[in-house]
Design an enzyme around this catalytic site. Structure first.
Site, PDB file in Angstrom:
ATOM      1  N   GLY A  22     -59.281  13.105 -35.012  1.00  0.00           N
ATOM      2  CA  GLY A  22     -59.314  11.697 -34.633  1.00  0.00           C
ATOM      3  C   GLY A  22     -58.123  11.300 -33.777  1.00  0.00           C
ATOM      4  N   GLY A  68     -58.021  17.845 -41.316  1.00  0.00           N
ATOM      5  CA  GLY A  68     -58.781  18.330 -40.165  1.00  0.00           C
ATOM      6  C   GLY A  68     -59.447  17.191 -39.417  1.00  0.00           C
ATOM      7  N   ASP A  69     -60.088  16.295 -40.164  1.00  0.00           N
ATOM      8  CA  ASP A  69     -60.731  15.140 -39.544  1.00  0.00           C
ATOM      9  C   ASP A  69     -59.715  14.236 -38.861  1.00  0.00           C
ATOM     10  OD1 ASP A  69     -63.648  15.265 -40.382  1.00  0.00           O
ATOM     11  OD2 ASP A  69     -62.690  15.410 -42.338  1.00  0.00           O
ATOM     12  N   SER A  70     -58.613  13.977 -39.549  1.00  0.00           N
ATOM     13  CA  SER A  70     -57.646  13.020 -39.027  1.00  0.00           C
ATOM     14  C   SER A  70     -56.953  13.540 -37.770  1.00  0.00           C
ATOM     15  CB  SER A  70     -56.615  12.672 -40.102  1.00  0.00           C
ATOM     16  OG  SER A  70     -57.243  12.059 -41.205  1.00  0.00           O
TER      17      SER A  70
END
Length: 407
Positions: free
Chosen positions: A179, A174-176
């Site tokens: 990003g 999710g973070d990547s």
């Protein structure tokens, strides 16, 4: 500092990020040559420095996560730090942050203050739910974005086959993904600002939500629900829309993925299996029929794969030109000749940890491929360099800031 190379050489980025999403975004920009200045709190620095397996007492992940960045320390709660940030903003093209909405405003770093320092600044904001709306203030990490975005529901076996909870993908997906979207949006905003033909010279702000980043990946799930009322369900290792595609157990216990999900590929697979009669079976004639009877088809294929070790299966399937591979571990990735040939597995000298394996640079810009100039540095390693080089502060002034707890 190693000299920057790559298509983004000359671009300067200020990172007010922590944990994963914003730092992943800036790592991508730094890999392609951007000068990334990462601001961390004095002392322990970014929490990711404490995550994962340790090498010589330090995070192995940080070697990659912080690479190509100049790391400085600032206590953003101090008034003097606000002045320093705005001084750095004046020297930067881009600012990336992933604080909760409104937190930078409370620190005196509102969008108005940032634009007063650099009117054409591109501001990339990453948050759990976005900068507005009824849920903007809710706490979130990547796993929450995966759940709200609909992915976590799908990462499981088919309903009725297990009581186990839906599983995590295994990395901070999710973070990547957020990003990556932020990096993409930053480059779009810079293009609109600086394009030779129609650039308008104006800075822009990006609003990237973890939840929306994952939700945008759900392929046909939303239109299917809107038109038919159907809710896509988890399918384990299979694909809901094409068959056969699944992971099948080999004789030696390894899992081999086979993607024979078109009529020509299925014909090749049936021939390789010595089962031409499968092509005449009405259950397997055409993709829709194969999907409807995928469990029966997977059982046939699984019975065949169980007769061979994974290496032999890979050899047979490659010779038949059927897309297939064993499920790689990271050890397999590190030894893979294709990854090695293309520089996707590299040995990088980390000044703190010694030789470390790093993933290569994606995307590969053929003419200007970027570089891993250095591994993740210690907390505050570049504070003096950045303060002196960009802000013109003397050694005595920097020492005073340290005594006051500003950096």
């Amino acid at each position: 500092m190693a000299e920057a190379s790559g298509p983004l050489a000359g671009l300067r980025v200020l990172e007010l990020g922590h944990f994963v999403a914003a730092p992943f975004c800036t790592r991508l920009l730094g890999d392609l040559g951007a000068d990334v200045i990462k601001v961390e709190p004095p002392g322990a620095g970014d929490p990711v420095r404490q995550w994962g397996a340790r090498v010589k007492g330090q995070s192995a992940w940080w070697s990659v996560h912080g690479r190509n960045k100049r790391c400085i320390t600032l206590d953003l709660k101090t008034p003097r730090a606000r002045e320093i940030v705005l001084g750095l903003v004046a020297q930067c093209d881009v600012l990336v942050e992933n604080f909760r909405p409104g937190q930078l405003d409370r620190l005196g770093l509102s969008e108005a203050a940032l634009r007063a320092a650099r009117p054409d600044l591109v501001i990339g904001r990453i948050s759990g739910y976005g900068q507005d709306g009824p849920q903007r203030d809710r706490a979130a990490f990547g796993v929450i974005g995966e759940a709200v975005g609909g992915l976590r529901h799908l990462t499981n076996h088919a309903p009725g086959t297990t009581d186990l909870p839906p599983v995590r993908v295994g990395v901070s997906i999710g973070d990547s993904v957020a990003g990556i979207y932020a990096a993409f949006g930053i480059m779009a905003a810079l293009w609109r600002r600086d394009a030779a033909r129609d650039g308008d010279g104006r800075g822009r702000s990006l609003d990237v939500a973890l939840t929306e980043s994952i939700f945008s990946l759900l392929e046909g799930a939303l239109p299917e629900y809107g038109a038919l009322g159907t809710v896509r369900q988890p399918t384990g290792g299979a694909i809901a829309t094409a068959a056969p595609t699944n992971a099948y157990r080999a004789r030696d216990g390894a899992w081999v993925l086979i993607a024979a999900n078109s009529d020509p590929l299925f014909r090749k697979l049936a021939a390789l299996m010595g089962r031409p009669e499968l092509l005449e079976d009405a259950r397997f004639t055409g993709n829709q029929a194969r999907v409807a009877h995928s469990a029966a088809l997977d059982a046939e294929i699984g019975a065949w794969t169980a007769r061979y070790d994974a290496s032999e299966l890979e050899r047979l399937l490659e010779a038949a030109d059927v897309p297939a591979t064993r499920a790689y571990t990271v050890a397999d990735c590190a030894a893979d000749p294709q990854f090695r040939h293309r520089g996707m597995v590299r040995e990088v000298e980390d000044a703190q940890l010694g030789p470390m394996l790093h993933p290569g640079i994606v995307p590969m810009v053929t003419e200007e491929p970027g570089a891993i100039r250095w591994a993740g540095p210690p907390v505050g390693a570049h504070t003096e360099e950045v303060f002196a080089g960009l802000l013109g502060l003397s050694a005595a002034e920097i020492a005073a800031l340290r005594r006051e707890g500003v950096c």
